[in-house]
Design a protein around this motif. Structure first.
Motif, PDB file in Angstrom:
ATOM      1  N   TYR A  18       0.843  -1.187   0.000  1.00 30.91           N
ATOM      2  CA  TYR A  18       0.000   0.000   0.000  1.00 30.91           C
ATOM      3  C   TYR A  18       0.889   1.252   0.000  1.00 30.91           C
ATOM      4  N   PRO A  19       0.398   2.347  -0.574  1.00 31.16           N
ATOM      5  CA  PRO A  19       1.234   3.557  -0.682  1.00 31.16           C
ATOM      6  C   PRO A  19       1.729   4.045   0.678  1.00 31.16           C
ATOM      7  N   GLU A  20       2.975   4.458   0.692  1.00 26.96           N
ATOM      8  CA  GLU A  20       3.596   4.935   1.921  1.00 26.96           C
ATOM      9  C   GLU A  20       2.881   6.168   2.470  1.00 26.96           C
ATOM     10  N   GLU A  21       2.360   6.998   1.579  1.00 26.74           N
ATOM     11  CA  GLU A  21       1.690   8.216   2.019  1.00 26.74           C
ATOM     12  C   GLU A  21       0.421   7.926   2.818  1.00 26.74           C
ATOM     13  N   TYR A  22      -0.113   6.698   2.680  1.00 29.34           N
ATOM     14  CA  TYR A  22      -1.312   6.315   3.424  1.00 29.34           C
ATOM     15  C   TYR A  22      -0.991   5.407   4.615  1.00 29.34           C
ATOM     16  N   GLY A  23       0.308   5.187   4.866  1.00 31.99           N
ATOM     17  CA  GLY A  23       0.708   4.371   5.995  1.00 31.99           C
ATOM     18  C   GLY A  23       1.161   2.974   5.638  1.00 31.99           C
ATOM     19  N   GLY A  24       1.163   2.646   4.344  1.00 29.44           N
ATOM     20  CA  GLY A  24       1.611   1.336   3.907  1.00 29.44           C
ATOM     21  C   GLY A  24       3.112   1.262   3.753  1.00 29.44           C
ATOM     22  N   GLY A  25       3.579   0.121   3.272  1.00 29.23           N
ATOM     23  CA  GLY A  25       5.015  -0.073   3.126  1.00 29.23           C
ATOM     24  C   GLY A  25       5.613   0.624   1.927  1.00 29.23           C
ATOM     25  N   GLY A  26       4.775   1.006   0.968  1.00 28.32           N
ATOM     26  CA  GLY A  26       5.254   1.752  -0.179  1.00 28.32           C
ATOM     27  C   GLY A  26       6.008   0.936  -1.214  1.00 28.32           C
ATOM     28  N   VAL A  86      -9.277  -3.081  -1.280  1.00 27.72           N
ATOM     29  CA  VAL A  86      -8.288  -2.004  -1.346  1.00 27.72           C
ATOM     30  C   VAL A  86      -7.942  -1.695  -2.799  1.00 27.72           C
ATOM     31  N   ALA A  87      -7.835  -2.749  -3.622  1.00 30.36           N
ATOM     32  CA  ALA A  87      -7.580  -2.533  -5.051  1.00 30.36           C
ATOM     33  C   ALA A  87      -8.709  -1.744  -5.694  1.00 30.36           C
ATOM     34  N   ALA A  88      -9.938  -1.995  -5.242  1.00 31.12           N
ATOM     35  CA  ALA A  88     -11.081  -1.241  -5.769  1.00 31.12           C
ATOM     36  C   ALA A  88     -10.971   0.229  -5.386  1.00 31.12           C
ATOM     37  N   ILE A  89     -10.610   0.501  -4.144  1.00 25.94           N
ATOM     38  CA  ILE A  89     -10.457   1.888  -3.702  1.00 25.94           C
ATOM     39  C   ILE A  89      -9.334   2.568  -4.479  1.00 25.94           C
ATOM     40  N   MET A  90      -8.222   1.846  -4.671  1.00 25.55           N
ATOM     41  CA  MET A  90      -7.092   2.425  -5.396  1.00 25.55           C
ATOM     42  C   MET A  90      -7.421   2.639  -6.871  1.00 25.55           C
ATOM     43  N   ILE A 148      -7.712   4.221   2.941  1.00 27.35           N
ATOM     44  CA  ILE A 148      -6.546   3.330   2.889  1.00 27.35           C
ATOM     45  C   ILE A 148      -5.805   3.301   4.230  1.00 27.35           C
ATOM     46  N   PRO A 149      -5.604   4.463   4.911  1.00 24.09           N
ATOM     47  CA  PRO A 149      -4.917   4.408   6.212  1.00 24.09           C
ATOM     48  C   PRO A 149      -5.615   3.529   7.242  1.00 24.09           C
ATOM     49  N   MET A 150      -6.926   3.333   7.110  1.00 23.69           N
ATOM     50  CA  MET A 150      -7.644   2.476   8.053  1.00 23.69           C
ATOM     51  C   MET A 150      -7.114   1.045   8.036  1.00 23.69           C
ATOM     52  N   PHE A 151      -6.580   0.633   6.888  1.00 23.15           N
ATOM     53  CA  PHE A 151      -6.077  -0.736   6.760  1.00 23.15           C
ATOM     54  C   PHE A 151      -4.607  -0.861   7.156  1.00 23.15           C
ATOM     55  N   CYS A 152      -3.947   0.270   7.464  1.00 21.31           N
ATOM     56  CA  CYS A 152      -2.492   0.273   7.599  1.00 21.31           C
ATOM     57  C   CYS A 152      -1.969   0.361   9.028  1.00 21.31           C
ATOM     58  N   ASP A 153      -2.827   0.529  10.007  1.00 20.64           N
ATOM     59  CA  ASP A 153      -2.377   0.608  11.401  1.00 20.64           C
ATOM     60  C   ASP A 153      -1.933  -0.781  11.855  1.00 20.64           C
ATOM     61  N   PRO A 154      -0.632  -0.972  12.157  1.00 24.76           N
ATOM     62  CA  PRO A 154      -0.151  -2.304  12.527  1.00 24.76           C
ATOM     63  C   PRO A 154      -0.754  -2.836  13.814  1.00 24.76           C
ATOM     64  N   ASP A 155      -1.272  -1.944  14.656  1.00 26.97           N
ATOM     65  CA  ASP A 155      -1.851  -2.368  15.931  1.00 26.97           C
ATOM     66  C   ASP A 155      -3.363  -2.532  15.885  1.00 26.97           C
ATOM     67  N   ASN A 156      -3.947  -2.281  14.707  1.00 25.54           N
ATOM     68  CA  ASN A 156      -5.401  -2.399  14.565  1.00 25.54           C
ATOM     69  C   ASN A 156      -5.706  -3.026  13.214  1.00 25.54           C
TER      70      ASN A 156
END
Length: 393
Positions: free
Chosen positions: A56-64, A96-100, A112-120
């Protein structure tokens, strides 16, 4: 120049996925296949170490890591561990692919950031298929009608991965049935407790049984207008639902192929080791030509399937259009190879291959769905034939 050498970063993520599959997935694969429970704890562990979000894009909290080949490597390794658990881990990639593919900039920033929190760890579901609309998506019956600042959704979605248990559902519905695909739009339901949204029947499946598959029931579900993916016609970033849906499936088919390859590789490796150790007529059965040739065909076709998948991934990375149905070619061939390889693995093991004590019968059950979901083998051939008819070589 074409280079098949993996980068150090690709090798490192491949190693991480392989170790996770070996240590966390394989030891419990038989249990979740038998019980059909959703492997929540394993999904959370995979999410914690970034196996669900690295692309997922780094700007949204993913690994980029936007290299599609890396995603294919991870998908293959996880499915090598267990296709059902791998589907539970990777199932969120589709919504996520649909959103992207069709979301506006603001929609991507919001969801997208909702899916990227490692603790949630949040999971998603994508609702496209219906009881009467499988391969023929243009016959979708789920409706959406505008009422002020909301759309009201009604209908039933069938065979939905994570359906009903997902935190976020992306649902395709028709605004105008007379327009077929052209009347379809996608809507995001960002609360599984939204009134009118419920889970129907949970399916009991032949394979990939650790993955949750269920109906989604929509009864006057009110979705805010801003949750229509791509916005409204005339908006600066508007994407028609049917175009976004096609982009979504185009992007995900190589990943489906990689998972099928993981199953095939698991069956091939097991059959190979068995053939080296099983003694019949005074020698290991791998020394009998009938068995040796089966294994040779397995190895060759698995490599060929992987090359098709990697080509599709390379084309995506380069922004090259799949004019000849290259994504469909990868998915079609890999699905057929997975089915053929697992059946031949059972044959090599003989009676042992047919009993649950040995994993090859599970892999055969898992493999079958890869000739069906995200477009059946017949639909892939239709896509390819239409593409070559239009573009030729």
């Amino acid at each position: 120049m074409i280079d098949f050498e993996l980068t150090p970063e690709q090798r490192e993520i491949q190693r991480l996925a392989r170790e996770f599959a070996e240590k966390e997935i394989r030891p419990v694969a038989a249990y979740f296949d038998e019980t059909e429970e959703f492997p929540w704890e394993i999904v959370r562990k995979a999410h914690k170490i970034g196996l669900t979000t690295f692309s997922y894009p780094e700007e949204y909290g993913g690994g980029g890591i936007d290299d599609p080949i890396t995603s294919l490597l991870v998908s293959e390794e996880l499915a090598w561990g267990c296709a059902g658990i791998a589907t539970a881990i990777n199932g969120t990639h589709l919504p996520v692919a649909a959103i992207m593919a069709m979301g506006t900039t603001e929609q991507k920033k919001k969801w997208i950031p909702m899916f990227c929190d490692p603790d949630n760890c949040k999971i998603g579901a994508m609702g496209l298929t219906e009881p009467g609309a499988g391969s023929d998506v243009s016959s979708i019956q789920t409706t959406a009608r505008r009422e002020g600042d909301y759309y009201v959704l009604n209908g039933t979605k069938q065979f939905i991965t994570n359906g009903g248990i997902a935190d976020i559902h992306v649902v395709f519905a028709t605004l105008d049935r007379s327009k077929g695909w052209g009347g379809v739009a996608a809507f995001l339901i960002d609360d599984k407790n939204t009134p009118g949204l419920s889970m129907g029947r949970k399916e009991k499946k032949m394979g990939v049984r650790a993955s949750h598959t269920a109906q989604i029931i929509l009864e006057d579900v009110r979705v805010p207008v801003e949750n229509r993916l791509g916005g409204e016609p005339g908006d600066p970033e508007y994407v028609p639902g049917y175009i976004g849906g096609l982009k979504m499936l185009e992007h995900t088919r190589p990943g489906v192929a990689a998972s099928a390859i993981g199953i095939a590789r698991a069956a091939y490796e097991y059959a190979l080791e068995y053939a080296k150790q099983r003694i019949q007529f005074g020698k290991p059965i791998i020394e009998h030509q009938a068995v040796a040739f089966k294994l040779a065909d397995m190895a060759t076709k698995i490599d060929a399937a992987r090359l098709l998948a990697w080509r599709a991934g390379w084309m995506r990375h380069k922004g090259i259009e799949f004019k000849r149905g290259e994504g469909s070619m990868a998915k079609l061939f890999a699905g057929d190879v997975a089915m053929e390889t697992t059946i031949n693995a059972i044959q090599i093991l003989g009676g042992y291959g047919y009993i649950k004590e040995y994993p090859v019968e599970k892999w055969a059950r898992d493999a079958k769905i890869y000739q069906i979901w995200e477009g059946t083998a017949e639909i892939q051939r239709l896509v390819i034939s239409r593409a070559i008819a239009k573009y030729g070589r």
